[in-house]
Design a protein around this motif. Structure first.
Motif, mmCIF file in Angstrom:
data_model
loop_
_atom_site.group_PDB
_atom_site.id
_atom_site.type_symbol
_atom_site.label_atom_id
_atom_site.label_comp_id
_atom_site.label_asym_id
_atom_site.label_seq_id
_atom_site.Cartn_x
_atom_site.Cartn_y
_atom_site.Cartn_z
ATOM 1 N N ARG A 179 88.039 -37.378 10.266
ATOM 2 C CA ARG A 179 88.388 -38.746 10.650
ATOM 3 C C ARG A 179 88.451 -38.903 12.168
ATOM 4 O O ARG A 179 88.276 -40.001 12.688
ATOM 5 N N MET A 180 88.681 -37.809 12.881
ATOM 6 C CA MET A 180 88.626 -37.865 14.337
ATOM 7 C C MET A 180 87.199 -38.137 14.796
ATOM 8 O O MET A 180 86.968 -38.859 15.772
ATOM 9 N N SER A 181 86.246 -37.582 14.084
ATOM 10 C CA SER A 181 84.847 -37.782 14.467
ATOM 11 C C SER A 181 84.256 -39.037 13.841
ATOM 12 O O SER A 181 83.451 -39.728 14.474
ATOM 13 N N TYR A 182 84.653 -39.322 12.617
ATOM 14 C CA TYR A 182 84.184 -40.526 11.917
ATOM 15 C C TYR A 182 85.409 -41.238 11.335
ATOM 16 O O TYR A 182 85.926 -40.809 10.299
ATOM 17 N N PRO A 183 85.896 -42.299 11.958
ATOM 18 C CA PRO A 183 87.130 -42.946 11.503
ATOM 19 C C PRO A 183 87.095 -43.432 10.055
ATOM 20 O O PRO A 183 88.137 -43.508 9.409
ATOM 21 N N GLU A 215 77.000 -30.159 21.820
ATOM 22 C CA GLU A 215 78.281 -30.688 22.290
ATOM 23 C C GLU A 215 78.704 -31.868 21.421
ATOM 24 O O GLU A 215 78.770 -33.013 21.850
ATOM 25 N N TRP A 216 79.011 -31.571 20.183
ATOM 26 C CA TRP A 216 79.403 -32.594 19.212
ATOM 27 C C TRP A 216 80.602 -33.391 19.701
ATOM 28 O O TRP A 216 80.621 -34.620 19.676
ATOM 29 N N TRP A 217 81.638 -32.681 20.184
ATOM 30 C CA TRP A 217 82.864 -33.367 20.589
ATOM 31 C C TRP A 217 82.710 -34.072 21.928
ATOM 32 O O TRP A 217 83.550 -34.869 22.310
ATOM 33 N N ALA A 218 81.672 -33.785 22.662
ATOM 34 C CA ALA A 218 81.485 -34.458 23.951
ATOM 35 C C ALA A 218 80.657 -35.725 23.820
ATOM 36 O O ALA A 218 80.773 -36.627 24.642
ATOM 37 N N ASN A 219 79.833 -35.805 22.809
ATOM 38 C CA ASN A 219 78.924 -36.938 22.691
ATOM 39 C C ASN A 219 79.290 -37.882 21.553
ATOM 40 O O ASN A 219 79.296 -39.099 21.727
ATOM 41 N N LEU A 220 79.600 -37.340 20.403
ATOM 42 C CA LEU A 220 80.038 -38.196 19.299
ATOM 43 C C LEU A 220 81.441 -38.733 19.566
ATOM 44 O O LEU A 220 81.728 -39.900 19.340
ATOM 45 N N VAL A 221 82.312 -37.864 20.060
ATOM 46 C CA VAL A 221 83.695 -38.232 20.380
ATOM 47 C C VAL A 221 83.938 -37.888 21.846
ATOM 48 O O VAL A 221 83.827 -36.728 22.232
ATOM 49 N N ALA A 224 79.762 -43.317 17.804
ATOM 50 C CA ALA A 224 80.253 -42.712 19.043
ATOM 51 C C ALA A 224 81.352 -43.595 19.642
ATOM 52 O O ALA A 224 81.240 -44.819 19.647
ATOM 53 N N ARG A 225 82.415 -42.954 20.162
ATOM 54 C CA ARG A 225 83.519 -43.758 20.679
ATOM 55 C C ARG A 225 84.394 -42.933 21.609
ATOM 56 O O ARG A 225 84.283 -41.706 21.675
ATOM 57 N N PHE A 226 85.278 -43.641 22.319
ATOM 58 C CA PHE A 226 86.254 -43.009 23.198
ATOM 59 C C PHE A 226 87.574 -42.827 22.455
ATOM 60 O O PHE A 226 87.986 -43.699 21.682
ATOM 61 N N VAL A 227 88.232 -41.698 22.700
ATOM 62 C CA VAL A 227 89.500 -41.398 22.031
ATOM 63 C C VAL A 227 90.454 -40.746 23.028
ATOM 64 O O VAL A 227 90.060 -40.353 24.126
ATOM 65 N N ASN A 228 91.718 -40.609 22.611
ATOM 66 C CA ASN A 228 92.688 -39.864 23.404
ATOM 67 C C ASN A 228 93.549 -39.003 22.484
ATOM 68 O O ASN A 228 93.382 -39.018 21.254
ATOM 69 N N THR A 229 94.462 -38.272 23.071
ATOM 70 C CA THR A 229 95.291 -37.339 22.300
ATOM 71 C C THR A 229 96.158 -38.065 21.282
ATOM 72 O O THR A 229 96.351 -37.590 20.157
#
Length: 225
Positions: A107-111, A1-7, A124-129
């Motif tokens: 860049r969404m996963s690693y800014p 779950e890459w997008w659930a834990n990293l992002v 790891a961080r919190f993001v939105n649409t």
């Protein structure tokens, strides 16, 4: 779950960032192991399965059940958070091209490039649409508000109207909910040649002779059937 834990989505209303992105990556892996045609066929299948009853990324705050289940009784699953989210990314890939699209995913996963080297959890961080919108606009050097408004902020799909009244001319027009702007270009095969029809103000046309042009032959664009 890459997008659930990293992002991680900062609010339930943005949980397509988990489910839609992951579903897209599943299908992208199919392209890697089985080829582009299998990927395109899988995305066409996902597009046909969309329900389009609730926004994928609503602006108003939501509880988890409001995101994963369908109103008003919240019993049936809202699979659009998975499949439609994936096809929205698929269509964005078509619009901005592979280079910009995959840069945006990175860049969404690693800014930053530096963050790609971190292994201690700082990445790891919190993001939105809206974060993804900003990244996609920066990487593509395009204004993409209209794309996100039509595909994510409201549920109904755009419809491509085709007018064949003038001989040798195919007129195209996007019809959107509430007349939302939608200058989505359309790939067409006319006179045996592929071309991309720019749709300024949501309208475009193609001249042809002989065989009827084929519109969006590979099914890149998520649209009403």
């Amino acid at each position: 779950e890459w997008w659930a834990n990293l992002v991680t989505a900062s609010d339930w209303r943005d949980f397509w960032i988990h489910e839609g992105f992951q579903s897209f990556m599943d299908t992208l892996y199919l392209e890697e192991i089985a080829g582009k045609e299998r990927y395109l066929a899988a995305m066409r299948g996902r597009a046909q399965a969309t329900i389009n009853l609730q926004p994928v990324a609503p602006r108003e705050p939501k509880f988890s059940y409001e995101v994963y289940l369908l109103a008003p009784d919240y019993v049936r699953s809202n699979n659009d958070i998975y499949g439609k989210g994936a096809v929205v990314l698929h269509t964005l890939r078509y619009l901005i091209g592979d280079d910009a699209f995959f840069r945006a995913l990175r860049r969404m996963s690693y800014p930053t490039k530096e963050m790609e080297t971190f292994t201690d959890g700082r990445q790891a961080r919190f993001v939105n649409t809206d974060d993804f919108l900003t990244i996609a606009e920066r990487e593509s050097m395009r204004e993409l508000d209209w794309f996100f408004e039509v595909y994510l902020r409201q549920p109904k799909l755009p419809r491509l109207l085709v007018n064949r009244e003038t001989p040798g001319m195919l007129s195209l027009k996007w019809e959107t909910p509430d007349g939302l702007p939608f200058p989505m270009p359309v790939d067409v095969v006319a006179n045996g040649k592929p071309m991309r029809v720019e749709m300024k103000d949501g309208k475009g046309s193609v001249k042809f002779s002989g065989t009827e042009p084929v519109i969006d032959p590979d099914g890149w664009i998520l649209k009403a059937r």
